[in-house]
Write an enzyme that holds these catalytic residues in place. Structure first.
Site, PDB file in Angstrom:
ATOM      1  N   ASP A   1       0.843  -1.200   0.000  1.00 30.25           N
ATOM      2  CA  ASP A   1       0.000   0.000   0.000  1.00 30.25           C
ATOM      3  C   ASP A   1       0.882   1.256   0.000  1.00 30.25           C
ATOM      4  O   ASP A   1       0.380   2.383  -0.059  1.00 30.25           O
ATOM      5  CB  ASP A   1      -1.018  -0.002   1.154  1.00 30.25           C
ATOM      6  CG  ASP A   1      -0.387  -0.061   2.522  1.00 30.25           C
ATOM      7  OD1 ASP A   1       0.861  -0.181   2.627  1.00 30.25           O
ATOM      8  OD2 ASP A   1      -1.138   0.015   3.523  1.00 30.25           O
ATOM      9  N   SER A   2       2.211   1.040  -0.020  1.00 29.54           N
ATOM     10  CA  SER A   2       3.137   2.149  -0.292  1.00 29.54           C
ATOM     11  C   SER A   2       2.820   2.786  -1.648  1.00 29.54           C
ATOM     12  O   SER A   2       3.278   3.890  -1.933  1.00 29.54           O
ATOM     13  CB  SER A   2       4.593   1.667  -0.275  1.00 29.54           C
ATOM     14  OG  SER A   2       4.761   0.538  -1.090  1.00 29.54           O
TER      15      SER A   2
ATOM     16  N   ASP B   1      -1.026  -6.116   0.223  1.00 29.43           N
ATOM     17  CA  ASP B   1      -1.382  -5.425   1.460  1.00 29.43           C
ATOM     18  C   ASP B   1      -2.882  -5.241   1.579  1.00 29.43           C
ATOM     19  O   ASP B   1      -3.555  -4.860   0.612  1.00 29.43           O
ATOM     20  CB  ASP B   1      -0.750  -4.027   1.468  1.00 29.43           C
ATOM     21  CG  ASP B   1       0.562  -3.984   2.220  1.00 29.43           C
ATOM     22  OD1 ASP B   1       0.800  -4.853   3.089  1.00 29.43           O
ATOM     23  OD2 ASP B   1       1.356  -3.077   1.931  1.00 29.43           O
TER      24      ASP B   1
ATOM     25  N   LYS C   1      -1.199  -9.266   3.598  1.00 29.72           N
ATOM     26  CA  LYS C   1      -0.441  -8.706   4.733  1.00 29.72           C
ATOM     27  C   LYS C   1      -1.321  -7.710   5.485  1.00 29.72           C
ATOM     28  O   LYS C   1      -1.993  -6.887   4.859  1.00 29.72           O
ATOM     29  CB  LYS C   1       0.846  -8.041   4.221  1.00 29.72           C
ATOM     30  CG  LYS C   1       1.658  -7.365   5.329  1.00 29.72           C
ATOM     31  CD  LYS C   1       3.100  -7.090   4.902  1.00 29.72           C
ATOM     32  CE  LYS C   1       3.302  -5.888   4.047  1.00 29.72           C
ATOM     33  NZ  LYS C   1       2.954  -4.603   4.663  1.00 29.72           N
TER      34      LYS C   1
ATOM     35  N   GLU D   1      -1.406  -5.107   9.122  1.00 26.72           N
ATOM     36  CA  GLU D   1      -0.568  -4.434  10.119  1.00 26.72           C
ATOM     37  C   GLU D   1      -1.249  -4.480  11.482  1.00 26.72           C
ATOM     38  O   GLU D   1      -2.420  -4.097  11.601  1.00 26.72           O
ATOM     39  CB  GLU D   1      -0.379  -2.957   9.725  1.00 26.72           C
ATOM     40  CG  GLU D   1       0.343  -2.766   8.416  1.00 26.72           C
ATOM     41  CD  GLU D   1       0.566  -1.295   8.065  1.00 26.72           C
ATOM     42  OE1 GLU D   1       0.247  -0.413   8.899  1.00 26.72           O
ATOM     43  OE2 GLU D   1       1.052  -1.033   6.959  1.00 26.72           O
TER      44      GLU D   1
ATOM     45  N   GLU E   1       9.290  -4.004  10.528  1.00 23.04           N
ATOM     46  CA  GLU E   1       9.761  -2.754   9.926  1.00 23.04           C
ATOM     47  C   GLU E   1      10.344  -1.842  11.000  1.00 23.04           C
ATOM     48  O   GLU E   1       9.707  -1.603  12.042  1.00 23.04           O
ATOM     49  CB  GLU E   1       8.601  -2.041   9.203  1.00 23.04           C
ATOM     50  CG  GLU E   1       9.027  -0.709   8.597  1.00 23.04           C
ATOM     51  CD  GLU E   1       8.037  -0.121   7.602  1.00 23.04           C
ATOM     52  OE1 GLU E   1       7.039  -0.777   7.268  1.00 23.04           O
ATOM     53  OE2 GLU E   1       8.297   1.014   7.150  1.00 23.04           O
TER      54      GLU E   1
HETATM   55  O1  KIV Z   1       3.569  -1.074   1.602  1.00 21.34           O
HETATM   56  C1  KIV Z   1       4.759  -1.410   1.593  1.00 21.34           C
HETATM   57  O2  KIV Z   1       5.496  -1.198   0.634  1.00 21.34           O
HETATM   58  C2  KIV Z   1       5.284  -2.076   2.773  1.00 21.34           C
HETATM   59  C3  KIV Z   1       6.777  -2.110   2.914  1.00 21.34           C
HETATM   60  C4  KIV Z   1       7.240  -0.869   3.583  1.00 21.34           C
HETATM   61  C5  KIV Z   1       7.240  -3.312   3.613  1.00 21.34           C
HETATM   62  O3  KIV Z   1       4.554  -2.521   3.605  1.00 21.34           O
END
Ligand code: KIV
Length: 267
Positions: free
Chosen positions: A46-47, A85, A113, A115, A182
C-alpha cells in the site's frame, strides 16, 4: 528458468538458513523484471499510495486500488510469490477481513499482509481456517503513523522489544504464515526471527531476518525525498539498467552484502 516460489520455498530457505528477497511492485512491467530476476516474493504494497498516488501516507489507499494493482502485478509475474497489502480499515473484524482478503486473492494474491498486534489474531485465525495465508506486519506499521507521531523506530526499550516478541509469537500461534518487521533495532530483528518457525521479512530490521524487502522506487533511487537509513540505492552501480539494479539487490541479499550495519538501528 527458476521454480515458482511458494510459502514452502520460504520455509525451506529458513530451515537451510538461506535468505530470500522481496521487492514491491505495482504493475505488470516491474513485476516481470522482478520475478525474472529470481526475487522470491513480490509485495503489492500500500506504499503505492505514496509512490504512485503522491499521498503523504498509506491511509487513503482503498481496497479497489489494491485489487487493481494486484491484478496488474499478477499479469506480469512469472515465479514470485505475490503478497498483497490489506489497506487501512479493511480488516477491523474477522468478517470484514475475510471479505476483503478474498477480493485480493481473487485478484491474484497468494497471501495477504495486515498491520497490527494481538488484536489481529481472531482475523488471522479466520483467514487461516478459510485457506488464506497471512503475513503480520509488526514494528513500525505505517497505517498507524499518526498514533506513533511520525515514522519512528519501534521496539527500542526492553519493554517494547518484549511486547514485539510476544506479538510475533502470538501471531504465529494464531496461524500467521509469515511476519514482516519494519524499523526495529537489529537485535530485535534477530531475536524475533530466531523465536518463530515462520519466515520473517525485514525492512530496517537488521541483517538477521530470513528475508529482506525494499520499496522498489526507493532502491531505484526514484524518490523525491531523502531516503530512509535502511534504503540502499542499487541504481548507483547499475549503469542505468533497472534489471541490473534488481539483480544486484537479489544477489546482495542472498550473499548477505545487504543490509550492512549502516542500514540498521541500535536499541
Ligand atoms: O507497503 C509497503 O510497501 C510495505 C513495505 C514498507 C514493507 O509494507
Amino acid at each position: 528458468m527458476s521454480k515458482k516460489s511458494t510459502l514452502n520455498t520460504l520455509l525451506e530457505l529458513k530451515a537451510q538458513k538461506e535468505t530470500f528477497s522481496c521487492l514491491t511492485a505495482y504493475d505488470a512491467c516491474f513485476s516481470h523484471f522482478i520475478s525474472t530476476a529470481g526475487v522470491e516474493v513480490i509485495l503489492v504494497g500500500d506504499s503505492l499510495g505514496m509512490v504512485l498516488q503522491g499521498r503523504d501516507s498509506t491511509i487513503p489507499v482503498s481496497i479497489e486500488d489494491m485489487v487493481y494493482h494486484t491484478q496488474c502485478v499478477a499479469q506480469g509475474n512469472d515465479n514470485s510469490l505475490i503478497m498483497a497489502d490489506m489497506p487501512f480499515m479493511t480488516y477491523g473484524t474477522p468478517e470484514q477481513t475475510l471479505s476483503n482478503a478474498a477480493k485480493l486473492m481473487r485478484a491474484g494474491a497468494e497471501l495477504v499482509k495486515l498491520e497490527g498486534g494481538e488484536w489481529l489474531n481472531p482475523s488471522i485465525k479466520q483467514l487461516n481456517d478459510c485457506g488464506i495465508p497471512s503475513c503480520v506486519h509488526l514494528g513500525l506499521t505505517p497505517q498507524s503513523v499518526h498514533k506513533f507521531g511520525g515514522y519512528k523506530v519501534q521496539g527500542r526499550s526492553p519493554e517494547a522489544a518484549e511486547q514485539l516478541l510476544r506479538e510475533a509469537k502470538a501471531a504465529q500461534q494464531a496461524g500467521a504464515a509469515m511476519l514482516l518487521l519494519e524499523c526495529v533495532p537489529s537485535s530485535v530483528g534477530k531475536t524475533v526471527t530466531q523465536a518463530v518457525d515462520i519466515p520473517v521479512i525485514g525492512i530496517g530490521a537488521g541483517p538477521d531476518t530470513d528475508g529482506q524487502v525494499l520499496v522498489l522506487h526507493d532502491m531505484l533511487g526514484l524518490t523525491p525525498h531523502k531516503p530512509a537509513k535502511f534504503v540502499k540505492n542499487f541504481m548507483a552501480d547499475a549503469n542505468g539498467s533497472i534489471q541490473d539494479a534488481i539483480a544486484a539487490f537479489h544477489s546482495d541479499v542472498k550473499t548477505h552484502r545487504f543490509p550492512g550495519d549502516e542500514h540498521g538501528f541500535s536499541a
